[in-house]
Write a protein that holds these residues in place. Structure first.
Motif, PDB file in Angstrom:
ATOM      1  N   TYR A 118       6.500   5.143  -3.018  1.00  0.00           N
ATOM      2  CA  TYR A 118       7.200   3.955  -2.542  1.00  0.00           C
ATOM      3  C   TYR A 118       8.684   4.316  -2.403  1.00  0.00           C
ATOM      4  CZ  TYR A 118       2.949   2.244  -4.768  1.00  0.00           C
ATOM      5  OH  TYR A 118       1.646   2.073  -5.165  1.00  0.00           O
ATOM      6  N   GLU A 122       0.850  -1.196   0.000  1.00  0.00           N
ATOM      7  CA  GLU A 122       0.000   0.000   0.000  1.00  0.00           C
ATOM      8  C   GLU A 122       0.880   1.238   0.000  1.00  0.00           C
ATOM      9  OE1 GLU A 122      -3.664   2.045   2.556  1.00  0.00           O
ATOM     10  OE2 GLU A 122      -2.935   0.036   3.048  1.00  0.00           O
ATOM     11  N   TYR A 172       5.121  -5.963  -7.327  1.00  0.00           N
ATOM     12  CA  TYR A 172       4.170  -5.500  -6.323  1.00  0.00           C
ATOM     13  C   TYR A 172       2.861  -5.072  -6.980  1.00  0.00           C
ATOM     14  CZ  TYR A 172       8.422  -5.276  -3.513  1.00  0.00           C
ATOM     15  OH  TYR A 172       9.591  -5.592  -2.875  1.00  0.00           O
ATOM     16  N   ARG A 212       0.846   7.957  -5.602  1.00  0.00           N
ATOM     17  CA  ARG A 212       1.261   6.918  -4.666  1.00  0.00           C
ATOM     18  C   ARG A 212       2.782   6.920  -4.576  1.00  0.00           C
ATOM     19  NH1 ARG A 212      -2.576   4.964  -1.470  1.00  0.00           N
ATOM     20  NH2 ARG A 212      -2.406   2.716  -1.787  1.00  0.00           N
ATOM     21  N   ASP A 259      -0.890  -2.835  -6.202  1.00  0.00           N
ATOM     22  CA  ASP A 259      -1.529  -1.840  -5.355  1.00  0.00           C
ATOM     23  C   ASP A 259      -2.772  -1.347  -6.085  1.00  0.00           C
ATOM     24  OD1 ASP A 259      -2.025  -0.107  -3.291  1.00  0.00           O
ATOM     25  OD2 ASP A 259      -0.241   1.126  -3.553  1.00  0.00           O
TER      26      ASP A 259
END
Length: 421
Positions: A268, A240, A256, A266, A258
């Motif tokens: 990361y 997330e 990954y 978003r 999401d």
């Protein structure tokens, strides 16, 4: 003539150099396939009253499904754990509320006993309603837990009759859980509404939709999907992303998944050591109706907010998935105590939902991160993809040039001697 000979010699030398660069690559990346958990598949069969229709090769749809199941059960790989769930197989009444609960597990997901599974299939009789949404929810629970690939194969001949529980929304909710479950759908002699609904279910989870009108097609397609579950794959990890760089989760090399809301950002975080190279790519899928003209942006940013590099792509409604990527080689450091750099990856999109389309859950996002040993020099990145082999190409090109000059001088000398004689 001398000029032509020199040019020919130079071209030959260059071709030789390129051939050598292809034939003798400087390195290769080898991946080892780790032993994976047993793949799980659940076949979800529509046994509603409409399966009595006799329009598949002169027989009923139910008869075609039974024959296909028997053939698939005989050919199922030993390593696959298989189960069977039905919908509309038990309740014959007209009470909608009761009919929409009519889904049951005919054979539990596990090691396959072919005789027992075939016996269970033989007892099926077309009966009641078409509760696709509830059946998918139960099937997801049947496959929940553990690791390994998980796949639902839904076979139906009609639309869900248990609205407002929209099976497309159910599929999106299943995908949003990030458990790596794929739903493939097959429509038996489908009409336009059935085709659209089954396609929507498959698209929401990255699965496939197939229209079937013959017994052989049904058996072949179900068999292919079961076999596909046994193929080794990389299982994505659910993550997330955060709303800002400072709170971003740290990810390592891997795949990954999401969910990203429309026009959302978003974040990361990836740690990159001196001398390493970060390679990242992202794909955002439009699993529902969206307005045309959209894009996706992937940025690598320092902890202080300075942009390092970006990748971006745009679409116009002709594709369901849009992808982009980037590379960031971090130079070596003379400081033996140098620490890793925290690089933040920002993913944003410019999708907008069409009128009347739900915006939740967010759009499926797939992020690939790879941190590898970087090239010796940053310039190597652009050296025609040859990495450390650039010096070999240069040496061969120089050798070809000198050979061309020598050949031209010899040819000129021979012509001079010929003229003198």
């Amino acid at each position: 003539m001398i000029t032509r000979q020199r040019l020919a010699a130079g071209v030959c030398a260059l071709l030789a150099a390129l051939t050598a660069g292809i034939a003798f690559p400087t390195g290769a990346v080898a991946g080892e396939t780790a032993e994976q958990a047993a793949p799980k598949v659940e076949l979800v069969l529509d046994v509603s009253g409409s399966m009595r229709a006799r329009d598949i090769d002169g027989g009923t749809r139910m008869a075609a499904a039974k024959q296909a199941f028997n053939e698939v059960l005989d050919a199922t790989p030993e390593e696959v754990q298989l189960g069977i769930r039905t919908l509309g197989a038990n309740y014959r009444g007209n009470d909608r509320k009761t009919g929409c609960k009519d889904t049951a597990q005919l054979y539990p997901v596990g090691t396959l006993d072919r005789t027992e599974a075939k016996t269970a299939v033989a007892t099926l009789t077309p009966t009641g309603w078409t509760p696709i949404g509830p059946a998918l929810l139960k099937a997801a629970d049947d496959l929940n837990g553990g690791e390994g690939t998980r796949r639902i194969v839904l076979i139906s001949d009609g639309e869900d009759t248990c609205q407002p529980l929209d099976p497309c929304e159910v599929a999106r909710e299943i995908a949003a859980k990030g458990i790596g479950l794929t739903i493939d759908t097959l429509g038996l002699v489908p009409d336009a509404k059935t085709r659209d609904q089954l396609s929507c279910i498959a698209d929401a989870t990255g699965g496939t939709y197939t229209s079937v009108r013959h017994k052989e097609e049904l058996a072949d397609r179900v068999g292919q999907l079961v076999d596909r579950a046994a193929d080794p794959v990389v299982t994505p990890v659910a993550v997330e992303g955060a709303a800002e760089c400072a709170k971003a989760p740290t990810v390592k090399s891997g795949l990954y998944t999401d969910r990203e809301e429309f026009a959302q950002h978003r974040w990361y975080r990836v740690d990159v050591e001196p001398g390493q190279e970060l390679r990242a790519s992202v794909s955002v899928a439009a699993d529902r109706d969206v307005n045309p003209d959209y894009g996706v942006l992937l940025r690598a940013v320092t902890g202080h907010g300075r942009e390092i590099v970006r990748g971006e792509a745009a679409g116009n409604g002709r594709t369901d998935v849009i992808s982009t990527g980037l590379r960031y080689p971090k130079p070596e450091s003379d400081d033996e105590n140098a620490t890793a750099e925290a690089v933040c990856l920002e993913v944003s999109n410019s999708f907008s939902a069409a009128s009347g389309v739900k915006t939740t859950p967010g759009l499926p996002l797939e992020l690939t991160v790879d941190v590898v040993d970087g090239p010796d020099q940053a310039g190597d990145v652009a050296s025609f993809g040859l990495g450390r082999g650039w010096w070999l190409l240069g040496a061969l090109v120089l050798t070809g040039f000198l050979a061309g000059v020598l050949w031209g001088w010899i040819s000129r000398w021979r012509v001079a001697v010929w003229r003198t004689n």
